[in-house]
Design a protein around this motif. Structure first.
Motif, mmCIF file in Angstrom:
data_model
loop_
_atom_site.group_PDB
_atom_site.id
_atom_site.type_symbol
_atom_site.label_atom_id
_atom_site.label_comp_id
_atom_site.label_asym_id
_atom_site.label_seq_id
_atom_site.Cartn_x
_atom_site.Cartn_y
_atom_site.Cartn_z
ATOM 1 N N ALA A 290 3.027 8.575 7.237
ATOM 2 C CA ALA A 290 3.852 8.446 7.951
ATOM 3 C C ALA A 290 4.490 7.175 7.646
ATOM 4 O O ALA A 290 6.200 7.140 8.068
ATOM 5 C CB ALA A 290 3.748 8.443 9.881
ATOM 6 N N SER A 291 3.886 6.379 6.825
ATOM 7 C CA SER A 291 5.005 5.094 6.862
ATOM 8 C C SER A 291 5.732 5.613 5.800
ATOM 9 O O SER A 291 7.020 4.382 4.958
ATOM 10 C CB SER A 291 4.062 3.838 6.358
ATOM 11 O OG SER A 291 3.521 4.175 5.282
ATOM 12 N N ARG A 292 6.018 6.099 4.684
ATOM 13 C CA ARG A 292 6.528 6.758 3.647
ATOM 14 C C ARG A 292 6.354 5.996 2.611
ATOM 15 O O ARG A 292 7.912 5.980 1.912
ATOM 16 C CB ARG A 292 8.097 7.225 4.110
ATOM 17 C CG ARG A 292 8.418 8.150 5.111
ATOM 18 C CD ARG A 292 9.754 8.185 6.124
ATOM 19 N NE ARG A 292 10.656 7.059 5.295
ATOM 20 C CZ ARG A 292 10.919 7.227 6.710
ATOM 21 N NH1 ARG A 292 10.313 7.262 7.757
ATOM 22 N NH2 ARG A 292 11.589 5.629 6.815
ATOM 23 N N GLY A 293 5.243 5.137 2.225
ATOM 24 C CA GLY A 293 5.333 3.845 1.481
ATOM 25 C C GLY A 293 6.449 3.127 1.450
ATOM 26 O O GLY A 293 5.999 1.594 0.368
ATOM 27 N N VAL A 294 6.415 2.775 3.081
ATOM 28 C CA VAL A 294 7.477 1.537 3.405
ATOM 29 C C VAL A 294 6.234 0.095 3.343
ATOM 30 O O VAL A 294 6.070 0.388 3.830
ATOM 31 C CB VAL A 294 8.763 1.702 4.041
ATOM 32 C CG1 VAL A 294 9.414 0.549 4.350
ATOM 33 C CG2 VAL A 294 9.628 3.290 3.839
ATOM 34 N N PRO A 295 7.084 -0.708 2.779
ATOM 35 C CA PRO A 295 5.574 -1.910 3.270
ATOM 36 C C PRO A 295 5.341 -2.287 4.296
ATOM 37 O O PRO A 295 4.663 -2.188 5.032
ATOM 38 C CB PRO A 295 5.623 -2.906 1.758
ATOM 39 C CG PRO A 295 6.712 -2.154 0.965
ATOM 40 C CD PRO A 295 7.252 -0.950 1.275
ATOM 41 N N THR A 296 6.778 -2.642 4.876
ATOM 42 C CA THR A 296 7.522 -3.177 6.700
ATOM 43 C C THR A 296 6.190 -2.346 7.243
ATOM 44 O O THR A 296 6.114 -2.381 8.494
ATOM 45 C CB THR A 296 8.313 -3.770 6.698
ATOM 46 O OG1 THR A 296 9.306 -2.228 6.168
ATOM 47 C CG2 THR A 296 8.684 -4.376 6.291
ATOM 48 N N LEU A 297 7.322 -0.487 6.846
ATOM 49 C CA LEU A 297 6.541 0.901 8.241
ATOM 50 C C LEU A 297 5.217 0.577 7.736
ATOM 51 O O LEU A 297 4.486 0.747 8.861
ATOM 52 C CB LEU A 297 7.048 1.737 8.155
ATOM 53 C CG LEU A 297 8.371 1.686 8.456
ATOM 54 C CD1 LEU A 297 8.838 2.870 7.432
ATOM 55 C CD2 LEU A 297 8.297 1.709 9.553
ATOM 56 N N LEU A 298 4.174 0.135 7.257
ATOM 57 C CA LEU A 298 2.931 0.351 6.206
ATOM 58 C C LEU A 298 2.098 -0.643 7.227
ATOM 59 O O LEU A 298 1.390 -0.232 7.537
ATOM 60 C CB LEU A 298 2.941 0.438 4.693
ATOM 61 C CG LEU A 298 1.174 1.122 3.993
ATOM 62 C CD1 LEU A 298 1.317 2.472 4.621
ATOM 63 C CD2 LEU A 298 1.783 0.448 2.681
ATOM 64 N N LEU A 299 2.969 -2.271 6.825
ATOM 65 C CA LEU A 299 2.198 -3.298 7.363
ATOM 66 C C LEU A 299 2.309 -3.133 9.508
ATOM 67 O O LEU A 299 1.020 -2.652 9.903
ATOM 68 C CB LEU A 299 2.839 -3.910 7.148
ATOM 69 C CG LEU A 299 1.884 -5.614 7.819
ATOM 70 C CD1 LEU A 299 1.088 -6.161 7.627
ATOM 71 C CD2 LEU A 299 3.819 -7.160 8.199
ATOM 72 N N THR A 300 3.410 -2.182 9.478
ATOM 73 C CA THR A 300 3.552 -2.073 11.381
ATOM 74 C C THR A 300 2.330 -1.293 11.873
ATOM 75 O O THR A 300 1.329 -1.591 12.210
ATOM 76 C CB THR A 300 4.281 -1.788 11.436
ATOM 77 O OG1 THR A 300 5.554 -2.617 10.914
ATOM 78 C CG2 THR A 300 4.663 -1.733 13.161
ATOM 79 N N TYR A 301 2.249 -0.034 10.844
ATOM 80 C CA TYR A 301 1.024 0.932 11.058
ATOM 81 C C TYR A 301 -0.341 0.644 11.079
ATOM 82 O O TYR A 301 -0.879 1.232 11.580
ATOM 83 C CB TYR A 301 1.391 2.672 10.296
ATOM 84 C CG TYR A 301 2.793 2.698 10.870
ATOM 85 C CD1 TYR A 301 3.524 2.344 12.519
ATOM 86 C CD2 TYR A 301 2.914 4.009 9.567
ATOM 87 C CE1 TYR A 301 5.083 3.627 11.874
ATOM 88 C CE2 TYR A 301 4.633 4.923 10.213
ATOM 89 C CZ TYR A 301 5.502 4.231 11.271
ATOM 90 O OH TYR A 301 6.486 5.239 11.653
ATOM 91 N N GLN B 292 1.710 0.920 -6.354
ATOM 92 C CA GLN B 292 1.722 -0.531 -6.846
ATOM 93 C C GLN B 292 2.126 -2.124 -6.738
ATOM 94 O O GLN B 292 3.420 -2.643 -6.929
ATOM 95 C CB GLN B 292 2.308 -0.378 -8.408
ATOM 96 C CG GLN B 292 1.345 0.746 -8.967
ATOM 97 C CD GLN B 292 3.105 1.576 -10.416
ATOM 98 O OE1 GLN B 292 4.253 1.836 -9.801
ATOM 99 N NE2 GLN B 292 2.340 2.883 -10.207
ATOM 100 N N LYS B 293 1.244 -2.392 -5.047
ATOM 101 C CA LYS B 293 2.056 -3.095 -4.397
ATOM 102 C C LYS B 293 0.837 -4.216 -3.939
ATOM 103 O O LYS B 293 0.680 -4.559 -3.100
ATOM 104 C CB LYS B 293 2.724 -2.696 -3.614
ATOM 105 C CG LYS B 293 4.000 -1.720 -3.313
ATOM 106 C CD LYS B 293 5.283 -2.859 -2.847
ATOM 107 C CE LYS B 293 6.527 -2.345 -3.726
ATOM 108 N NZ LYS B 293 7.105 -2.577 -3.800
ATOM 109 N N PHE C 18 4.030 -13.225 4.175
ATOM 110 C CA PHE C 18 3.451 -12.746 3.126
ATOM 111 C C PHE C 18 4.698 -11.920 2.448
ATOM 112 O O PHE C 18 4.039 -11.435 1.308
ATOM 113 C CB PHE C 18 2.027 -12.167 3.118
ATOM 114 C CG PHE C 18 1.272 -13.116 3.767
ATOM 115 C CD1 PHE C 18 0.357 -13.923 2.714
ATOM 116 C CD2 PHE C 18 0.868 -12.895 5.274
ATOM 117 C CE1 PHE C 18 -0.641 -14.376 3.329
ATOM 118 C CE2 PHE C 18 -0.200 -13.562 5.404
ATOM 119 C CZ PHE C 18 -1.133 -14.661 4.855
ATOM 120 N N GLY C 19 5.834 -11.863 2.785
ATOM 121 C CA GLY C 19 7.165 -11.346 2.203
ATOM 122 C C GLY C 19 6.757 -10.240 2.062
ATOM 123 O O GLY C 19 7.705 -9.720 0.747
ATOM 124 N N VAL C 20 6.678 -9.290 3.451
ATOM 125 C CA VAL C 20 6.344 -7.900 3.301
ATOM 126 C C VAL C 20 7.712 -7.515 3.848
ATOM 127 O O VAL C 20 8.647 -7.329 4.730
ATOM 128 C CB VAL C 20 5.455 -7.445 4.226
ATOM 129 C CG1 VAL C 20 5.798 -6.381 4.387
ATOM 130 C CG2 VAL C 20 4.335 -8.444 4.043
#
Lengths: 286, 476
Positions: B126-137, B170-171, B237-239
């Motif tokens: 559901a985050s679509r691999g977007v780091p900010t969304l991934l962090l939130t989820y 790759q993050k 952390f620069g997300v």
């Protein structure tokens, strides 16, 4: 086993490799023979007919290199360098004096396969009339064979490209049972690992990964290449014997294999014995 | 001079001797990693020594004579006969033990259904691999899993998924930040329900706080603290989000290749486990109002659900018994025994009087001081002994004898918040931060004690300041 490792394993297993289809074109094909001019030309025509699938999307430029008997391997490589083909077609024991002995491919073919980055199609040796064996009519049933199918996109792309319209593409992953048994024997001597659980779990996982990958191939090809039927053959077994039996079961007309190994100069472990033994079937060696 | 209170007079030097034993045990637990000994062994040894000293000095209510049994625990069998129990058996809070045993067994079996990994992968996709969304989820998932399972299991699931998914995307450079934030949020999520952490269970039981009441009080704080942590963490952390369409497309393709169904071996078991898990949470939430069940308590509910789900594996239940965290259970049992001996030796009364003098005498600021002190104490040692001790001490305060409506509940909440949030100050402050550091080390991220403290302290201070504000403004 720690719970951390358990969860990490579960997520790694859920992270699947997906097949990405790329279209391939063969604009220049070089046919190399050591026959006389006329016989060589006839043989080249037979090869062209066998690979008629290449001409469907683009017109392929065919060149015939008729090597002189005294021509050494350096001259052959120079001819390849001059032509810069996308595919080289030849047969076992080109210029070989031991062609009646089924123990090698011959030095010219060995070098051709390993010293160039061009795919080599290894055809059965010309028959008594210096013609391509009559069984080599068309590339209807093709088998992509490897011991590591997951992520082998390029290999599968070649299989797809050579499969004629309405043809059958068998994706075969053969896991060497001798190697597996050797590891199981070692595991059976380690008290901390339950042997039967290890046998089942490792065996299942070894076959599950290529099977999952093939599922993504089927999904992708059904979207992008409608006229190819994909068959899955994932099994544990003897690599040469099982390959031979698969060829028979599916009436295979062309086997596609990897031969290059980044870590060695010699041909990939599985490829050489198969290339030597499957003498009646054309092989595409990448 | 003697320490007084409780059941009997105890000479002061005896109380100090036992206080020394207690301090030694707390220090040993703090140095658990250094001395390479499991918690259960440390507390077990101290329980054996304390019992021996207590019995030798005549502190324990061991009845030597025939006749009525006073302090000694006794039960009646069906024939009306009185049976005497060893002094260390009633010392253990079996309600707490049964909640932990039942819920950990239940959660362990449910996790075999693939439910938690299914949820985790669904959120990843559901985050679509977007780091900010991934962090939130992942942060929200950490909080919810910590609340409903336990913080160690939550960190194990989210931490291992984070490592795999960031590697796929790759993050890897974001892994340290993700793991740190998740580790800290396990302790915030551990505040959400009565069963989310052991201090909650201990203090909640002692204070008579019901499941729903606990949730309603704690949830506003958890929501605000989680949002603030995600915001601060993303900045620190620069997300960042993805910029180009190509990056977004690649990231989407990568996360889409996760198969959430991979870990599900049986569809029917998956749905059974899902239904039972929802029912488990609902039953816990309503235990206090369910007829019959409320008399048996949450431990009964947890054990009941554990056995219900084990029916699925009726021929191989021993496999799950092997997975029980016996170290944790024996640690609790031994700890309760030690604390019981300390109670008889008047050590808890001594600490309670110190608490009254130095903390509770601060009036308006007493709960803030108690919260901060609990946080600092649980940062360097285990928060469970702290919670168990404070539950006894606060429960023994004269103010707690007042009618329910007049009791100063802010003191209980100060201990709950302090004991949970203190774990965020150091890498050894809680079991889940230890797991977070283990995942970091496994993935070649060298995080020393000092570096962890340096990275975590701004977050921990924020959590504690928010908690003090919340307790002072809303819970007094």
């Amino acid at each position: 086993m720690s719970k951390l490792d358990q969860f990490e394993s579960a997520f790694k297993s859920a992270s699947k490799a997906r097949y990405r289809y790329s279209t391939l074109e063969f604009e220049r094909v070089l046919v190399v023979t050591d026959l006389d001019e006329e016989a060589g030309r006839r043989f080249a025509d037979d090869v062209k007919a066998f690979l008629s699938v290449l001409d469907i999307r683009h017109e392929t430029h065919w060149t015939h290199h008729c090597a002189r008997p005294e021509e050494d391997v350096v001259a052959l490589l120079e001819a390849v360098e001059t032509e810069r083909p996308d595919l080289i077609c030849t047969y076992r024991n080109l210029h070989g004096r031991a062609r009646t002995y089924p123990f090698s491919l011959g030095s010219h073919v060995d070098v051709l396969c390993q010293a160039t980055s061009t795919p080599v199609m290894l055809l059965p040796f010309p028959n008594g009339s210096d013609r391509l064996d009559e069984k080599c009519e068309m590339t209807s049933n093709i088998m992509v064979l490897t011991d590591h199918l997951t992520g082998s996109d390029r290999l599968i792309d070649h299989g797809v490209r050579f499969t004629s319209s309405g043809g059958k593409l068998v994706l075969a992953h053969l896991e060497d049972d001798a190697t597996f048994e050797r590891y199981m024997d070692i595991i059976s001597k380690i008290p901390a690992i339950e042997t039967e659980v290890a046998r089942k779990r490792i065996g299942d996982q070894l076959l599950k990964e290529p099977a999952d990958f093939i599922a993504t191939v089927v999904e992708t090809l059904s979207d992008q290449v409608a006229d190819v039927t994909v068959f899955k053959e994932v099994r544990m077994g003897h690599q040469v014997d099982d390959c031979k039996s698969l060829v028979g079961e599916h009436d295979i007309r062309l086997v596609v294999m990897n031969t290059k190994d980044d870590e060695q100069l010699a041909m990939h472990g599985l490829a050489y014995p198969l290339a030597v033994e499957l003498r009646e079937i054309p092989l595409l060696l990448l | 001079m003697s320490a007084s209170g409780g059941h009997h007079e105890v000479p002061a030097h005896v109380t100090y001797l036992f206080a020394g034993v207690l301090v030694l045990m707390v220090l040993s637990l703090a140095l658990e990693e250094k001395i390479h000994a499991k918690k259960s062994l440390i507390t077990g040894v101290f329980a054996v020594v304390s019992l021996f000293l207590g019995a030798a000095m005549g502190l324990l209510p061991i009845d030597h004579a025939e006749g009525p049994l006073n302090d000694v625990a006794w039960v009646k069998n069906v024939f009306g006969e009185t049976l005497k129990l060893p002094v260390y058996i009633p010392a253990i809070d079996w309600g707490v033990i049964s909640i932990i045993l039942g819920s950990s067994l239940f959660v362990d079996v449910v996790s075999k259904s693939g439910l938690f990994t299914w949820i985790a992968i669904k959120l990843t996709k559901a985050s679509r691999g977007v780091p900010t969304l991934l962090l939130t989820y992942y942060c929200v998932m950490t909080v919810v899993f910590s609340a409903l399972l336990n913080n160690v299991t939550a960190m194990l699931i989210v931490g291992s998924l984070t490592a795999v998914s960031l590697n796929k995307l790759q993050k890897n450079e974001l892994l340290l930040g993700f793991l740190l934030i998740e580790g800290l949020l396990t302790n915030v999520g551990g505040l959400l329900t009565l069963i989310s952490s052991v201090p909650n269970i201990i203090v909640g039981n002692a204070a008579g706080i019901e499941f729903i009441e606990f949730f309603l009080v704690a949830s506003p704080y958890v929501v605000v603290a989680t949002a603030a942590t995600i915001y601060l963490g993303a900045r620190r952390f620069g997300v960042r989000s993805l910029e180009t369409e190509e990056e977004k497309k690649q990231a989407l393709e990568m996360v889409q290749s996760f198969d959430e169904n991979d870990g599900i071996e049986s569809r029917s078991f998956f749905w059974t486990a899902t239904a039972l898990f929802i029912l488990f949470i609902l039953t816990l939430a309503t235990t206090s109002i369910l007829p019959v069940v409320h008399e048996l308590g949450m431990g009964y509910v947890a054990l009941g659900f554990a056995f219900a789900i084990l029916i699925r594996f009726k021929a191989e239940v021993d496999r799950f018994y092997q997975g029980i965290d016996w170290d944790l259970l024996l640690f609790f049992a031994a700890l309760f025994v030690v604390i019981n001996v300390m109670e008889h030796a008047q050590v808890l009364a001594l600490i309670g009087s110190g608490l009254k003098t130095y903390v509770l005498s601060l009036g308006e600021a007493s709960s803030s001081a108690l919260l901060a002190a609990s946080a600092v104490a649980s940062a360097v040692t285990d928060n469970i002994p702290l919670a168990a001790m404070m539950a006894k001490i606060i429960g023994g305060l004269p103010e707690m004898a007042k009618p329910a409506a007049e009791r100063p509940m802010d003191l209980w909440w100060a201990v709950v918040f302090g004991a949970n949030l203190g774990g965020n100050i150091t890498p050894i402050g809680s079991a889940s931060t230890v797991v977070a550091v283990t995942v970091m080390h496994k993935h070649d991220l060298p995080v020393s004690f000092a570096r962890f403290v340096k990275l975590a302290v701004p977050f921990a201070i924020m959590h504690i300041v928010l908690a003090i504000g919340y307790v002072v403004l809303f819970l007094r």
